[in-house]
Design an enzyme around this catalytic site. Structure first.
Site, short mmCIF file in Angstrom:
data_model
loop_
_atom_site.label_atom_id
_atom_site.label_comp_id
_atom_site.label_asym_id
_atom_site.label_seq_id
_atom_site.Cartn_x
_atom_site.Cartn_y
_atom_site.Cartn_z
CD GLU A 124 -3.14 -1.05 3.16
OE1 GLU A 124 -4.05 -0.72 2.16
OE2 GLU A 124 -2.81 -1.34 3.30
CD GLU A 144 -3.10 -7.16 3.65
OE1 GLU A 144 -2.90 -6.08 4.40
OE2 GLU A 144 -2.39 -7.63 2.61
#
Length: 267
Positions: A124, A144
């Site tokens: 990210e 994730e």
């Protein structure tokens, strides 16, 4: 090179190192024993650091990288979670702004020099940058879905960068991409050999710092608006800075006529 330990309002952290030379600020995530994982203090320090870099006149380009050869950043440091910092928390609420927003909103161009694994929050962070270059050994992933965690920034940004089907498969399955696979999808601009990556990244940043700074910042500002506004609104937008009426515009034309390198002043 100095550690980022004096950000007002942020926790002290030695996991971020800052070096400024020749108008390039290099931010190094420095915790190789934890694969440059982002602990709580590092996440809190990032917005303050990028606010400082945004305001510094001696910084025209920012480059983010990781220490060592193994990882850019393996993401959030789950071992730093505890009773006062639980894993179960919302990342976008509270008094501190979302760290990756601050990176994305920096008015200067930001390069992610992905030297190894970029996972989860590390991926990210790379997405928050304007340009991504990678070593051949680099791997990019959002695991994730394998950990039961969220990745809201990636879920927002990735479909803006690649086709929806590619973004969804990447997010849903949590598998990693090689550097060349990421380049094929347009996530990475350049892939360099492992042995020369550091030198290539420094050259890449220096080349960008040699361009007219107001022009580059204007391109970044208009490109950001184009995600949300119509073509007509974007064409009439006038975000700061304005290169059209700048001293640098006159210098660029004069240098071209004289067949000499321009001397930019960012004004």
């Amino acid at each position: 090179m100095s550690a980022v330990t004096d950000q007002p309002g942020a926790e002290r952290t030695s996991r971020l190192r800052l070096e400024v030379a020749d108008r390039v600020a290099t931010v190094t995530i420095s915790c190789p024993e934890r694969r440059n994982a982002l602990d709580h203090a590092t996440m809190e320090a990032l917005p303050f650091l990028f606010d400082e870099l945004d305001r510094r006149d001696d910084v025209w380009v920012v480059m983010v990288t990781g220490e060592g050869d193994e990882a850019f950043s393996a993401g959030r440091d789950l071992k730093s979670a505890g009773p006062d910092r639980p894993v179960r928390r919302m990342p976008t609420v509270g008094p501190i702004r979302y760290p990756f927003e601050a990176v994305r909103e920096c008015s200067k161009p930001v390069i992610a020099a992905i030297n190894g694994w970029a996972l989860g929050g590390g991926f990210e962070l790379a997405l928050a940058c304007d340009l991504r270059i990678a070593a051949e050994r680099a791997r990019l992933g959002m695991p994730e879905s394998k950990l039961g965690l969220g990745g809201q920034f990636a879920a927002v940004m990735l479909p803006r960068l690649v086709p929806a089907a590619v973004a969804n498969e990447f997010l849903f399955f949590g598998e990693s991409l090689t550097a060349h696979e990421a380049q094929a999808h347009g996530l990475v601009a350049r892939v360099f050999p492992d042995a020369t990556f550091r030198a290539e990244a420094a050259t890449y940043a220096a080349r960008l710092a040699s361009r007219a700074p107001l022009s580059v910042r204007r391109f970044k500002a208009i490109a950001a608006l184009s995600h949300d506004l119509s073509v007509e609104a974007c064409l009439r937008a006038d975000p700061y800075p304005n290169p059209y009426l700048s001293t640098d515009a006159e210098e660029g034309v004069a240098a071209w006529r004289a067949k000499r390198p321009p001397v930019w002043r960012a004004e």
